[in-house]
Scaffold this active site. Sequence first.
Site, short mmCIF file in Angstrom:
data_model
loop_
_atom_site.label_atom_id
_atom_site.label_comp_id
_atom_site.label_asym_id
_atom_site.label_seq_id
_atom_site.Cartn_x
_atom_site.Cartn_y
_atom_site.Cartn_z
N ASP A 54 0.87 -1.17 0.00
CA ASP A 54 0.00 0.00 0.00
C ASP A 54 0.91 1.22 0.00
O ASP A 54 1.64 1.46 0.97
CB ASP A 54 -0.87 -0.03 1.26
CG ASP A 54 -1.77 1.18 1.38
OD1 ASP A 54 -1.61 2.14 0.60
OD2 ASP A 54 -2.63 1.18 2.28
N ARG A 139 -13.04 16.77 -12.71
CA ARG A 139 -11.76 16.18 -12.28
C ARG A 139 -10.94 17.21 -11.49
O ARG A 139 -9.72 17.24 -11.60
CB ARG A 139 -10.95 15.71 -13.50
CG ARG A 139 -11.55 14.53 -14.26
CD ARG A 139 -11.44 13.23 -13.49
NE ARG A 139 -11.98 12.09 -14.24
CZ ARG A 139 -13.23 11.68 -14.17
NH1 ARG A 139 -14.10 12.28 -13.39
NH2 ARG A 139 -13.64 10.62 -14.87
N TYR A 142 -8.63 15.42 -8.93
CA TYR A 142 -7.69 14.57 -9.67
C TYR A 142 -6.69 15.43 -10.45
O TYR A 142 -5.49 15.22 -10.41
CB TYR A 142 -8.47 13.67 -10.63
CG TYR A 142 -7.62 12.75 -11.47
CD1 TYR A 142 -6.98 11.67 -10.88
CD2 TYR A 142 -7.48 12.94 -12.85
CE1 TYR A 142 -6.20 10.80 -11.64
CE2 TYR A 142 -6.70 12.09 -13.61
CZ TYR A 142 -6.07 11.02 -13.00
OH TYR A 142 -5.30 10.17 -13.75
N LYS A 146 -2.63 15.56 -10.09
CA LYS A 146 -1.70 15.17 -11.16
C LYS A 146 -0.83 16.37 -11.58
O LYS A 146 0.31 16.19 -12.00
CB LYS A 146 -2.48 14.59 -12.34
CG LYS A 146 -3.12 13.23 -12.03
CD LYS A 146 -2.10 12.18 -11.62
CE LYS A 146 -2.71 10.78 -11.55
NZ LYS A 146 -1.72 9.72 -11.25
N PRO A 178 -9.03 -1.41 -16.08
CA PRO A 178 -10.20 -1.81 -15.29
C PRO A 178 -10.90 -0.63 -14.62
O PRO A 178 -12.13 -0.54 -14.61
CB PRO A 178 -9.62 -2.79 -14.27
CG PRO A 178 -8.45 -3.40 -14.99
CD PRO A 178 -7.87 -2.28 -15.80
N SER A 179 -10.13 0.31 -14.08
CA SER A 179 -10.81 1.41 -13.39
C SER A 179 -11.49 2.36 -14.36
O SER A 179 -12.47 3.02 -14.00
CB SER A 179 -9.84 2.17 -12.48
OG SER A 179 -8.98 2.97 -13.23
N ARG A 183 -15.26 3.73 -14.05
CA ARG A 183 -15.66 5.15 -14.14
C ARG A 183 -16.76 5.35 -15.17
O ARG A 183 -17.69 6.11 -14.96
CB ARG A 183 -14.45 6.03 -14.51
CG ARG A 183 -13.45 6.19 -13.38
CD ARG A 183 -12.42 7.26 -13.69
NE ARG A 183 -11.43 6.90 -14.69
CZ ARG A 183 -10.39 6.11 -14.47
NH1 ARG A 183 -10.21 5.56 -13.29
NH2 ARG A 183 -9.51 5.83 -15.43
N ARG A 200 -13.31 12.92 -27.27
CA ARG A 200 -12.39 13.99 -26.88
C ARG A 200 -10.94 13.66 -27.26
O ARG A 200 -10.05 14.50 -27.11
CB ARG A 200 -12.53 14.32 -25.40
CG ARG A 200 -11.94 13.29 -24.48
CD ARG A 200 -12.22 13.64 -23.02
NE ARG A 200 -11.62 12.64 -22.16
CZ ARG A 200 -11.82 12.52 -20.86
NH1 ARG A 200 -12.64 13.35 -20.26
NH2 ARG A 200 -11.22 11.60 -20.15
P1 NAD Z 1 -6.34 1.09 -12.48
O1 NAD Z 1 -6.89 2.33 -11.85
O2 NAD Z 1 -7.28 0.22 -13.21
O3 NAD Z 1 -5.60 0.22 -11.39
C1 NAD Z 1 -5.02 0.85 -10.29
C2 NAD Z 1 -4.18 -0.15 -9.53
O4 NAD Z 1 -3.70 0.56 -8.38
C3 NAD Z 1 -4.95 -1.36 -9.02
O5 NAD Z 1 -4.21 -2.53 -9.30
C4 NAD Z 1 -5.04 -1.10 -7.52
O6 NAD Z 1 -5.06 -2.30 -6.75
C5 NAD Z 1 -3.78 -0.29 -7.26
N1 NAD Z 1 -3.86 0.53 -6.07
C6 NAD Z 1 -4.92 1.23 -5.61
N2 NAD Z 1 -4.61 1.81 -4.44
C7 NAD Z 1 -3.32 1.49 -4.16
C8 NAD Z 1 -2.46 1.77 -3.09
N3 NAD Z 1 -2.86 2.52 -2.03
N4 NAD Z 1 -1.20 1.24 -3.10
C9 NAD Z 1 -0.80 0.48 -4.15
N5 NAD Z 1 -1.58 0.17 -5.19
C10 NAD Z 1 -2.84 0.67 -5.19
O7 NAD Z 1 -5.10 1.48 -13.40
P2 NAD Z 1 -4.93 2.65 -14.48
O8 NAD Z 1 -6.26 3.21 -14.88
O9 NAD Z 1 -4.01 2.11 -15.50
O10 NAD Z 1 -4.21 3.83 -13.67
C11 NAD Z 1 -2.86 3.73 -13.28
C12 NAD Z 1 -2.29 5.13 -13.14
O11 NAD Z 1 -2.39 5.81 -14.38
C13 NAD Z 1 -2.99 6.01 -12.10
O12 NAD Z 1 -2.04 6.81 -11.44
C14 NAD Z 1 -3.90 6.85 -12.96
O13 NAD Z 1 -4.24 8.08 -12.35
C15 NAD Z 1 -3.02 7.05 -14.18
N6 NAD Z 1 -3.77 7.42 -15.39
C16 NAD Z 1 -4.72 6.58 -15.87
C17 NAD Z 1 -5.41 6.95 -17.02
C18 NAD Z 1 -6.51 6.09 -17.60
O14 NAD Z 1 -7.26 6.58 -18.44
N7 NAD Z 1 -6.60 4.84 -17.25
C19 NAD Z 1 -5.14 8.18 -17.64
C20 NAD Z 1 -4.15 9.00 -17.11
C21 NAD Z 1 -3.46 8.60 -15.98
#
Ligand code: NAD
Length: 241
Positions: A54, A139, A142, A146, A178-179, A183, A200
Amino acid sequence: MRLQGKRAFVTAAGQGIGRAIAEAYLREGALVVATDLNADLLHGLDGADTAALDVTDKAALTTAIQNASPDVLVNCAGFVHAGALLEATDADFDFAFTLNVRSQFHTMQAALPGMLERGGGSIVNIASVAGSIVAAPNRCIYGASKAAVIGLTKSVALDYVTKGIRVNAICPGTVDSPSLHDRLRAMGDYDTARKAFEARQPMGRIGTAEEIAHLAVYLGSDESAFTTGQAHVIDGGWAVG
Ligand code: NAD
């Protein structure tokens, strides 16, 4: 293999972008420590050392990173808060900044001394194009978190630029993970929400986690030796205008 023999530490490697980065790093010859809050998600990362972590637990992450002594640190853990200013609470703000920003502050503090001792290292912080590059609806927390990641990245990069340390941020647009599906479902009508997200992106599609991983390989490797302190945008053209 572009990361041959490099020790890499990846947070949130269980799914999405973090998972794709861990897999790409393994393919490129890195010795990967792959961590996630949910250790079950790390199954199948053959060849990696896997551990539950974590990133909001400073003591645990400090021990894990010091034990791993990474040459490359990838900070991927992050959470997307949804909501405009008047729907956002102090608790939302604190949670997002603790997970998205403070965790990177702590992991970099844990990794830097070893990198400095060995004369170099590359840190890759996952930010987002949503924040200081473009504003996205609902956002505010968020985006602010970022933007803070980009600020932290640039400052640390500058302070250690003469010591062989490079610190870069990756700013993805919307990426299939997955997330993201969670969303889109939370917005009520999944298909309409997905079409709006695709619209977009001037390329008309959502990105893949593997596309982000290619950039993370480059930034972790010596091929990117002349870049530091940058917010690298990879967003299907969203930020073009
Ligand atoms: P996701 O959100 O689907 O998965 C997130 C992962 O983080 C999961 O495996 C979860 O178990 C883990 N996690 C959550 N809380 C945690 C903690 N406290 N400690 C350790 N691990 C933890 O993955 P994603 O959408 O690929 O996002 C990954 C990163 O990329 C994030 O920082 C997100 O903000 C960034 N991001 C994502 C997108 C997008 O569209 N998916 C766009 C821009 C930036």
